[in-house]
Design a protein around this motif. Structure first.
Motif, PDB file in Angstrom:
ATOM      1  N   SER A 239       1.004  -0.949  -0.041  1.00  0.00           N
ATOM      2  CA  SER A 239      -0.141  -0.122   0.036  1.00  0.00           C
ATOM      3  C   SER A 239       0.721   1.476   0.295  1.00  0.00           C
ATOM      4  CB  SER A 239      -1.210   0.028   1.089  1.00  0.00           C
ATOM      5  OG  SER A 239      -0.315   0.336   2.557  1.00  0.00           O
ATOM      6  N   ARG A 240       1.927   0.977   0.695  1.00  0.00           N
ATOM      7  CA  ARG A 240       2.854   2.632   0.991  1.00  0.00           C
ATOM      8  C   ARG A 240       3.423   2.762  -0.756  1.00  0.00           C
ATOM      9  NH1 ARG A 240       1.453   6.410   3.841  1.00  0.00           N
ATOM     10  NH2 ARG A 240       3.386   6.537   4.429  1.00  0.00           N
ATOM     11  N   GLU A 241       4.449   1.843  -1.285  1.00  0.00           N
ATOM     12  CA  GLU A 241       5.101   1.802  -2.500  1.00  0.00           C
ATOM     13  C   GLU A 241       3.616   2.185  -3.225  1.00  0.00           C
ATOM     14  OE1 GLU A 241       7.707   2.580  -2.777  1.00  0.00           O
ATOM     15  OE2 GLU A 241       8.973   2.161  -1.325  1.00  0.00           O
ATOM     16  N   GLY A 242       2.600   1.887  -3.671  1.00  0.00           N
ATOM     17  CA  GLY A 242       1.191   1.554  -4.427  1.00  0.00           C
ATOM     18  C   GLY A 242       1.532   0.793  -5.552  1.00  0.00           C
TER      19      GLY A 242
ATOM     20  N   ARG B 152      -7.947  17.183   5.339  1.00  0.00           N
ATOM     21  CA  ARG B 152      -7.517  18.200   4.424  1.00  0.00           C
ATOM     22  C   ARG B 152      -8.510  19.084   3.437  1.00  0.00           C
ATOM     23  NH1 ARG B 152      -3.562  15.389   1.390  1.00  0.00           N
ATOM     24  NH2 ARG B 152      -5.196  13.796   0.584  1.00  0.00           N
ATOM     25  N   ASN B 243       5.794  13.595   9.145  1.00  0.00           N
ATOM     26  CA  ASN B 243       6.814  13.706   9.517  1.00  0.00           C
ATOM     27  C   ASN B 243       7.523  15.179   9.174  1.00  0.00           C
ATOM     28  OD1 ASN B 243       5.889  10.829  10.174  1.00  0.00           O
ATOM     29  ND2 ASN B 243       6.570   9.905   7.982  1.00  0.00           N
ATOM     30  N   LEU B 264      11.645   5.684  10.461  1.00  0.00           N
ATOM     31  CA  LEU B 264      11.906   6.368   8.835  1.00  0.00           C
ATOM     32  C   LEU B 264      13.470   6.397   8.553  1.00  0.00           C
ATOM     33  CD1 LEU B 264      10.205   9.556   9.234  1.00  0.00           C
ATOM     34  CD2 LEU B 264       9.877   8.008   7.340  1.00  0.00           C
ATOM     35  N   TYR B 268      18.151   3.385   7.293  1.00  0.00           N
ATOM     36  CA  TYR B 268      19.220   4.169   5.806  1.00  0.00           C
ATOM     37  C   TYR B 268      20.803   4.036   7.061  1.00  0.00           C
ATOM     38  CZ  TYR B 268      15.611   4.473   2.558  1.00  0.00           C
ATOM     39  OH  TYR B 268      14.820   4.173   2.112  1.00  0.00           O
TER      40      TYR B 268
ATOM     41  N   GLN C 189       8.065  11.159   3.727  1.00  0.00           N
ATOM     42  CA  GLN C 189       7.670  10.376   3.510  1.00  0.00           C
ATOM     43  C   GLN C 189       8.486   9.107   3.072  1.00  0.00           C
ATOM     44  OE1 GLN C 189       3.737   9.729   3.695  1.00  0.00           O
ATOM     45  NE2 GLN C 189       4.235  11.831   4.714  1.00  0.00           N
ATOM     46  N   GLU C 190       8.557   7.992   3.872  1.00  0.00           N
ATOM     47  CA  GLU C 190       9.425   6.984   3.646  1.00  0.00           C
ATOM     48  C   GLU C 190       9.234   5.959   2.132  1.00  0.00           C
ATOM     49  OE1 GLU C 190       6.694   6.271   4.463  1.00  0.00           O
ATOM     50  OE2 GLU C 190       6.249   4.587   5.269  1.00  0.00           O
ATOM     51  N   SER C 191       8.622   6.459   1.412  1.00  0.00           N
ATOM     52  CA  SER C 191       8.804   5.695  -0.025  1.00  0.00           C
ATOM     53  C   SER C 191       7.930   5.838  -1.094  1.00  0.00           C
ATOM     54  CB  SER C 191       7.661   4.157   0.450  1.00  0.00           C
ATOM     55  OG  SER C 191       6.277   5.054  -0.153  1.00  0.00           O
ATOM     56  N   ASN C 192       8.883   5.708  -2.315  1.00  0.00           N
ATOM     57  CA  ASN C 192       8.090   6.080  -3.263  1.00  0.00           C
ATOM     58  C   ASN C 192       5.960   6.487  -3.605  1.00  0.00           C
ATOM     59  OD1 ASN C 192      10.697   7.199  -4.564  1.00  0.00           O
ATOM     60  ND2 ASN C 192      10.658   4.923  -4.634  1.00  0.00           N
ATOM     61  N   GLY C 193       6.528   5.090  -3.088  1.00  0.00           N
ATOM     62  CA  GLY C 193       4.692   5.608  -3.159  1.00  0.00           C
ATOM     63  C   GLY C 193       3.626   6.448  -2.802  1.00  0.00           C
ATOM     64  N   SER C 194       4.294   6.465  -1.422  1.00  0.00           N
ATOM     65  CA  SER C 194       3.727   7.610  -0.420  1.00  0.00           C
ATOM     66  C   SER C 194       3.840   9.084  -1.023  1.00  0.00           C
ATOM     67  CB  SER C 194       3.865   7.542   0.953  1.00  0.00           C
ATOM     68  OG  SER C 194       5.348   6.989   1.362  1.00  0.00           O
ATOM     69  N   LEU C 198       0.610  10.973  -1.914  1.00  0.00           N
ATOM     70  CA  LEU C 198      -0.192  12.935  -0.954  1.00  0.00           C
ATOM     71  C   LEU C 198      -0.327  13.508  -2.726  1.00  0.00           C
ATOM     72  CD1 LEU C 198       2.265  13.071   1.780  1.00  0.00           C
ATOM     73  CD2 LEU C 198       0.140  12.793   1.635  1.00  0.00           C
TER      74      LEU C 198
END
Lengths: 277, 310, 281
Positions: A239-242, B152, B243, B264, B268, C189-194, C198
């Motif tokens: 879901s996050r990476e879509g 929003r 964040n 987060l 890394y 955001q922690e990913s490309n997807g999010s 957005l």
């Protein structure tokens, strides 16, 4: 102006019913929302196939296996230790500084957030002990997380076993250990099982700690020393990476159904054998 | 128990003199093994504490505790580590969640113990327990999919905000607060309630003047443990909090919490950056421990509370 | 069948309960079976950048299908984590989505597997079509805060960035930001997807991500007047380009080398191009 007590009563009660209704509504909404979007994509193939192109197509079989491994190992490790702790606390010692310390340890462990467990698992199991990002690192971390739950529920269940059972067992000449294993644990078994089942539920839904310890490899784990992605992490990544919303919903549906089944069985165990639902 | 303990060896010795010695020894071994296993929770806690502190303390010492906690500049790759925005973020989000969790959690608990017919209890209670079982990623996901766009569009701001996180966390801590409060409320002696009713009070007057007062310490413990859960929640918060690294000015501003800071950047981080994340963990750990200790102190009725305090 | 189940669960049929339990246990055992193998086989661990990860996973899947006994495992974690993992031996190959820094280049051997354009993305309804590199820098530094200042509607600008340590972020900072810092107001955001999610839903937002991942829902801005397309990246006209690297500590082992060779082969490169990346040669 004073409002009549009977009217305040009515207002207060209706406010509380509304609050409860909203809470129920949220639960119902979450479940229907996920299942509504996910169930149509759920199929036998989805459950038994490996994901293709990062999970955009294909199924979640490796994640199911990974989740089961992490969960089962965690519970298999935590349950004996937890039950042993509960037996020690209730049957083998007196209340004192030591029991207070052990209980304090369990209570504090229960309050520690999963991300801290993740950090710890990462430095300790993954790096210091050299287990790498693997099923076993994840399982050990999760075992620590669920340990307090198992200790507490087992202790409650064992304490609930009537004194008379113990007296009779001793009266028949059994040793303490025989009494514990054949009488106490046996009658406390449903309560203990409930705790274990709840722990299974918690392990399945855990994400943060597992992400840092078990890794996120997509393939079927060939051994417990390999990395594997769990269902909840797979859902998070999808879901996050879509990558694929339909597959994300379907994965979430599998999760929700599993959690519901687990909660139901815990509830059923409670009702049927313990009688306090 | 103590009388019991004295009797056993005598009994078995009398019955089976030949085996008596061995039995006694095996009992002792069993007792030791159980004791060692019982130490696992305590030693687990000790090892966790040791490792988190070992990784985190050096960087706090290097930066200086005051700079680390009160600076709002977080540029980890340039060696600036200040986590004030995250501390404020965590506190704001938790405070908001507490308001929501307390109102709903306590409302449900009072309803379940005082007003609800048993048939409804057997529906509402498992439902609330199920609410506790839903994975946090699912909460976060629903938050992003439904709540964030709503905020929003209707309230303004980016949607990802203190408000959104508070609502999501409030729902997540509701079951904790409810189940522990239910135990506290159930423990109020029947005679108090009957006495109050006999004096002519309505049920509601009884509830808020007698029952709530009597159960106060348990309820406070419930709320504090709920707060602990909210402070420590990670995945859901990452998804809905936004964040940012700035101190929030309103509840519609995005924030970063301690937990999301760790999750987060952990993947890394290397060197001092990673140590600084462990140091963030140390701060989080201390906050949680303080909350836990308060909760344990406050609740006099030990055993019941803890089971549910996961 | 359902009635039977209910009866068993109610405890009315004790002996069947055993069968039910046995069945459930057997099923569990069967599902757990795949994890019982003990040998690690020839596993190649590939760890690193979440931007490279999807492409590497795709390649690994194909490689595992045809590669016989070799098995490639891909994990995320980020570019820096990938370098770390390659350094301490957890990974055979590290993935990195930015060029190596000087001190890193001394330690690692690297192979570029593809080049990627970094696109600056906004909501499709945004009237702005292009920005200069300097404008992008000033926007992300927090100096330009309203779209009207760069020719758009009178709306606040909401910055969306990636987390500290992300290769995409580091590449962006290096290519665009110069000496300025990304504003603390930026949402992380922690990913490309999010980031995508957005920007897709917020008409005030601006973010940046890999060209290959932009898709149809977002508007990728021209930078310095150059359209962000694979062709422009290839001709090096588009200013924001970064390499995707495979990094090893020393000379890669034969299994790792086999995977690298596969990625660099015509077939592997074609797969990458199909996903929107630009081939190395």
């Amino acid at each position: 102006m004073r409002i009549a007590p009977s009217i305040t009563q009515r207002i207060a009660v209706s406010i509380m019913w509304t609050l409860a209704a909203v809470a129920m509504g949220v639960l119902a909404f979450i479940i229907t929302y996920i299942l509504w979007h996910g169930l149509p994509h759920l199929s036998w193939a989805f459950l038994t196939e490996s994901p293709k192109s990062m999970g955009r197509e294909g199924g979640v079989f490796p994640m199911i296996v990974g989740t089961l491994w992490v969960t089962m190992l965690a519970v298999v490790i935590a349950a004996p230790v937890g039950v042993a702790t509960a037996i020690y606390l209730t049957e083998y010692t007196h209340e004192g500084k030591m029991t207070a310390a052990i209980r304090f340890g369990a209570d504090c462990l229960a309050g520690i957030p999963s991300i801290i467990f993740g950090l710890f698992g990462f430095v300790f199991f993954v790096i210091t002990l050299g287990m790498g990002l693997s099923v076993i690192s994840g399982a050990l971390t999760v075992a620590l997380m669920v340990l307090p739950t198992i200790i507490r529920t087992s202790e409650e269940a064992i304490r609930a076993v009537p004194r008379a059972y113990r007296d009779v067992a001793y009266g028949l000449g059994s040793t303490r250990w025989q009494m514990v294993t054949r009488v106490v644990v046996r009658s406390a078994l449903p309560g203990i099982a409930t705790g274990v089942v709840l722990s299974v539920g918690r392990s399945i839904s855990e994400t943060a700690a597992v992400m840092l310890t078990a890794g996120s490899a997509l393939g079927l784990p060939q051994s417990i020393f390999q990395s594997s992605r769990t269902l909840s992490l797979h859902f998070y990544i999808l879901s996050r990476e879509g990558i694929s919303m339909t597959n994300a919903y379907a994965t979430a549906s599998v999760l929700i159904i599993a959690i519901m089944a687990i909660n139901l069985s815990a509830y059923w165990l409670m009702r049927r054998f313990v009688g306090k639902a | 128990m103590s009388t019991m303990r004295a009797q056993i060896p005598v009994q078995s010795a009398a019955r089976r003199p030949l085996l008596a010695r061995r039995r006694l020894d095996s009992e002792r071994v069993i007792s030791w093994v159980l004791f060692l296993m019982a130490l696992s929770a305590l030693s687990g806690l000790a090892v966790i504490t040791a490792f988190i502190f070992k990784e985190g303390i050096p960087i706090i010492a290097k930066v200086g505790l005051r700079r680390f906690i009160f600076s709002s500049h977080w540029y980890p790759l340039e060696g600036e580590f200040g986590i004030l925005p995250m501390i404020v973020g965590s506190l704001m989000v938790t405070a908001g969640a507490m308001v929501i969790g307390m109102v709903f959690g306590l409302g449900c608990a009072i309803l379940l113990t005082q007003y609800c017919p048993p048939r409804m209890v057997s529906i509402i209670k498992p439902a609330i327990e199920l609410l506790a079982g839903i994975p946090s990623v699912v909460y976060g996901f629903i938050g992003v999919a439904i709540l964030v766009p709503f905020i929003r569009d209707y309230l303004g701001g980016p949607g990802l905000s203190v408000l959104a996180s508070s609502i999501v966390l409030g729902v997540m801590m509701l079951p904790t607060i409810t189940s522990i409060s239910v135990d506290a409320l159930r423990a109020v002696p029947k005679s108090y309630i009957e006495g109050s009713i006999a004096l002519g009070a309505t049920e509601w007057q009884t509830t808020h003047m007698v029952v709530l007062k009597a159960a106060r310490s348990g309820i406070v413990a419930a709320v504090i443990l709920g707060m602990g859960r909210a402070v420590g929640e990670t995945m859901a918060v990452i998804m809905v909090a936004g964040n940012t690294l700035e101190l929030p000015h309103s509840i519609l501003d995005p924030v970063r919490t301690l937990t999301s800071n760790i999750a987060l950047e952990m993947g890394y981080a290397a060197g001092d950056h990673r140590k600084a994340l462990f140091a963030t963990g140390v701060v989080l750990f201390v906050i949680i421990m303080v909350l836990n200790t308060i909760a344990l102190r406050v609740s006099r009725r030990r055993s019941k509370v803890k089971v549910l305090a996961k | 069948m359902f009635v039977d189940l209910v009866q068993i669960l109610r405890g009315e049929r004790k002996e069947d309960m055993k069968w039910l339990l046995g069945g459930v246990l057997l099923l569990l055992a069967l599902l757990l079976l795949p994890g019982l193998g003990s040998e690690k086989g020839a596993t190649v661990n590939v760890i690193g950048s979440t931007s490279v990860q999807p492409f590497a996973e795709m390649l690994a899947e194909e490689f595992n299908r045809i590669g016989g006994h070799r098995r490639v495992e891909v994990q995320g974690g980020g570019s820096t984590a990938g370098l770390q993992a390659a350094l301490n031996g957890v990974a055979d190959i590290g993935m990195c989505s930015r060029s190596l820094k000087e001190d890193e280049a001394k330690v690692f051997q690297s192979v570029a597997i593809a080049r990627d354009g970094l696109s600056v993305v906004v909501h499709p309804s945004n009237r702005v079509d292009g920005l200069t590199k300097q404008q992008v820098e000033r926007i992300f530094a927090g100096e330009i805060t309203n779209w009207a200042e760069v020719g758009g509607e009178d709306r606040p600008i909401r910055l969306i960035t990636r987390e500290e340590g992300s290769g995409t972020r580091e590449a962006f900072v290096k290519l665009v930001m110069g000496k300025s810092r990304i504003s603390p107001k930026a949402m992380t955001q922690e990913s490309n997807g999010s980031v995508k999610e957005l920007v897709r839903n917020d008409s005030c937002a601006i973010g940046y991500m890999s060209l290959g991942l932009v898709g149809k829902d977002l508007k990728a801005l021209k930078v310095d007047g150059v359209e962000p397309t694979a062709e422009q990246v290839m001709t090096k006209k588009y200013p924001l380009v970064r390499p995707f690297l495979f990094v090893t500590k020393s000379k890669p082992g034969s299994d790792a080398q086999a995977f690298i060779d596969y990625v660099l082969s015509v077939e592997g490169q074609q797969m990458l191009v199909k996903e929107g990346l630009v081939r190395v040669q």
